[in-house]
Design a protein around this motif. Structure first.
Motif, short mmCIF file in Angstrom:
data_model
loop_
_atom_site.label_atom_id
_atom_site.label_comp_id
_atom_site.label_asym_id
_atom_site.label_seq_id
_atom_site.Cartn_x
_atom_site.Cartn_y
_atom_site.Cartn_z
N ALA A 163 0.83 -1.21 0.00
CA ALA A 163 0.00 0.00 0.00
C ALA A 163 0.86 1.26 0.00
O ALA A 163 1.84 1.35 0.74
N TYR A 197 -4.21 1.21 4.52
CA TYR A 197 -5.42 0.79 5.25
C TYR A 197 -4.92 0.52 6.66
O TYR A 197 -4.06 -0.35 6.87
N LYS A 217 -10.40 -0.29 10.95
CA LYS A 217 -11.67 -0.76 10.42
C LYS A 217 -12.84 0.07 10.98
O LYS A 217 -12.82 0.50 12.12
N SER A 270 -9.03 -11.04 4.51
CA SER A 270 -8.06 -10.06 5.00
C SER A 270 -8.23 -8.82 4.14
O SER A 270 -8.21 -8.93 2.91
N GLY A 271 -8.39 -7.67 4.75
CA GLY A 271 -8.74 -6.47 3.99
C GLY A 271 -7.88 -6.22 2.78
O GLY A 271 -8.36 -6.06 1.66
N SER A 272 -6.56 -6.27 3.00
CA SER A 272 -5.63 -5.94 1.89
C SER A 272 -5.70 -6.96 0.76
O SER A 272 -5.27 -6.68 -0.36
N ARG A 326 -7.27 -6.14 -2.72
CA ARG A 326 -6.52 -5.39 -3.73
C ARG A 326 -5.69 -6.31 -4.62
O ARG A 326 -5.31 -5.93 -5.72
N SER A 350 -1.37 -7.10 12.37
CA SER A 350 -2.00 -5.87 11.88
C SER A 350 -3.43 -5.73 12.41
O SER A 350 -3.86 -4.63 12.76
N ARG A 351 -4.15 -6.86 12.53
CA ARG A 351 -5.54 -6.76 12.99
C ARG A 351 -5.61 -6.16 14.39
O ARG A 351 -6.42 -5.28 14.66
N MET A 385 0.97 6.66 9.37
CA MET A 385 0.39 5.41 9.90
C MET A 385 1.16 4.98 11.15
O MET A 385 0.58 4.62 12.18
N ASP A 392 5.14 -1.45 6.66
CA ASP A 392 3.81 -1.97 7.03
C ASP A 392 3.84 -2.47 8.47
O ASP A 392 4.56 -1.90 9.28
#
Ligand code: FM0
Length: 324
Positions: free
Chosen positions: A15, A19, A22, A137-139, A142, A189-190, A240, A280
């Motif tokens: 990214a 992101y 949430k 997983s969100g990413s 993409r 990351s979560r 971030m 990240d």
């Protein structure tokens, strides 16, 4: 009757506008849009076959049996879509050098979304595949596309998915991952993003800043303005990580070698070798540069880091998800 065995290949993405938080934990709806670059050299191959003789899902990663709670939760979504009760055998191989610590959930869940849905006879559109991968997983949403990809946050399961911005890149961009030895236990990351959403005093400023970064980055991509792209990506990543430092309890992903890598990139830039870094949820530093400068930058990085610590990937046009 066993279903056919289906194998899918999906690539990792990095990214440039992150992101990191949430709005909805269960549906994995983010707080802001994000924008990434899909890389061609790092990918996951996943094979799925549903089998009536199985009494539970089975999952192996690089040949090692794994815990199946997360995979079963994800496959339940596919089973519901296909009105099936069958359990599956899932075999994943991460084509990322083992010590890299770059094995991302993004390529893994994108590949599983395609292989799992196809094995149960579903033929999802790219949009619905992105929505499905997002639930893992969100990413991952993409990694359905190659090149530059934007995850539109939306506000529901129906409206939160990624769209390709520029798939067939005619821009020679490189990403050098500087692999830092990861001594500390990484904060997943979560968990990390949940902490910052609830405790960082800067969180609303982050959402505002990311919206500004996103529109400026899309402009830089349109103009093929590498300087702007690099500045935005590096600045957004540091914002971030500022969330993590300002959270309660505070945390960070930096190791001494991370800072050494960041300072080296800044020094190279100061000497006229244009390169920028992003980071990240881990200590590795990813350097963004153009192909024309790769050799000179690698020569200088190799004076400070070993060859195994320097992994080069391109943003090749062939990075879109595919069945193999
Ligand atoms: O990729 C980015 O935008 C930035 C990050 O990589 C971290 F810097 C976030 C990755 O989060 P992910 O693993 O997708 O979280 P999940 O939805 O809780 O599984």
């Amino acid at each position: 009757m066993k279903t056919p065995k289906v194998t899918a290949r999906a690539h990792t993405n990095i990214a440039l506008v992150k992101y990191w938080g949430k709005e909805d934990e269960e549906l994995i709806i983010p707080q802001n849009n994000s924008l990434s670059l899909t890389l061609d050299h790092f990918y996951t191959d996943t094979t799925v076959q549903f089998d009536p003789d199985l009494t539970a899902d089975q999952f192996t990663l690089n040949g090692q049996a794994q815990e199946t709670t997360k995979i079963t939760k994800f496959l339940d979504i596919i089973r519901q879509m296909a009105s099936s009760q069958l359990f599956a055998r899932v075999e994943s191989t991460n084509h990322v050098p083992t010590m890299a610590g770059l094995a991302s959930s993004a390529s893994a869940y994108a590949a599983l979304a395609l292989a799992g849905s196809k094995a149960l006879g579903l033929d999802l559109s790219s949009k619905d595949l992105s929505r499905l991968a997002r639930r893992g997983s969100g990413s991952a949403c993409r990694s359905i596309y190659g090149g530059f990809v934007e995850w539109k946050k939306g506000d529901s399961d129906q409206t939160s998915y990624a769209v390709p911005l520029v798939e067939n890149l005619d821009w020679d961009l490189k990403m050098i991952a500087i692999v830092v030895n990861d001594k500390q236990k990484k904060i997943a990351s979560r968990a990390g993003m949940q902490t910052v959403v609830h405790t960082s005093p800067y969180y609303s400023a982050w959402v505002k800043r990311s919206k500004e970064d996103l529109s400026a980055l899309k402009e830089a991509i349109k103009e093929k303005d590498f300087t702007q792209l690099g500045k935005i990506a590096e600045g957004n990543a540091m914002c971030m990580h500022a969330l993590n430092l300002s959270a309660t309890p505070h945390f960070n992903y930096f190791e001494a070698e991370s800072l050494k890598a960041m300072q080296l990139v800044e020094r190279l830039r100061g000497q006229g070798l244009e390169c920028y870094y992003t980071m990240d949820a881990g200590p590795n530093v990813k350097v963004i540069c153009q192909g024309k400068d790769l050799e000179a930058i690698m020569d200088l990085l190799s004076q400070e880091f070993s060859a195994e610590q320097l992994l080069v990937a391109s943003a090749g046009p062939g990075a879109r998800i595919l069945e193999i």
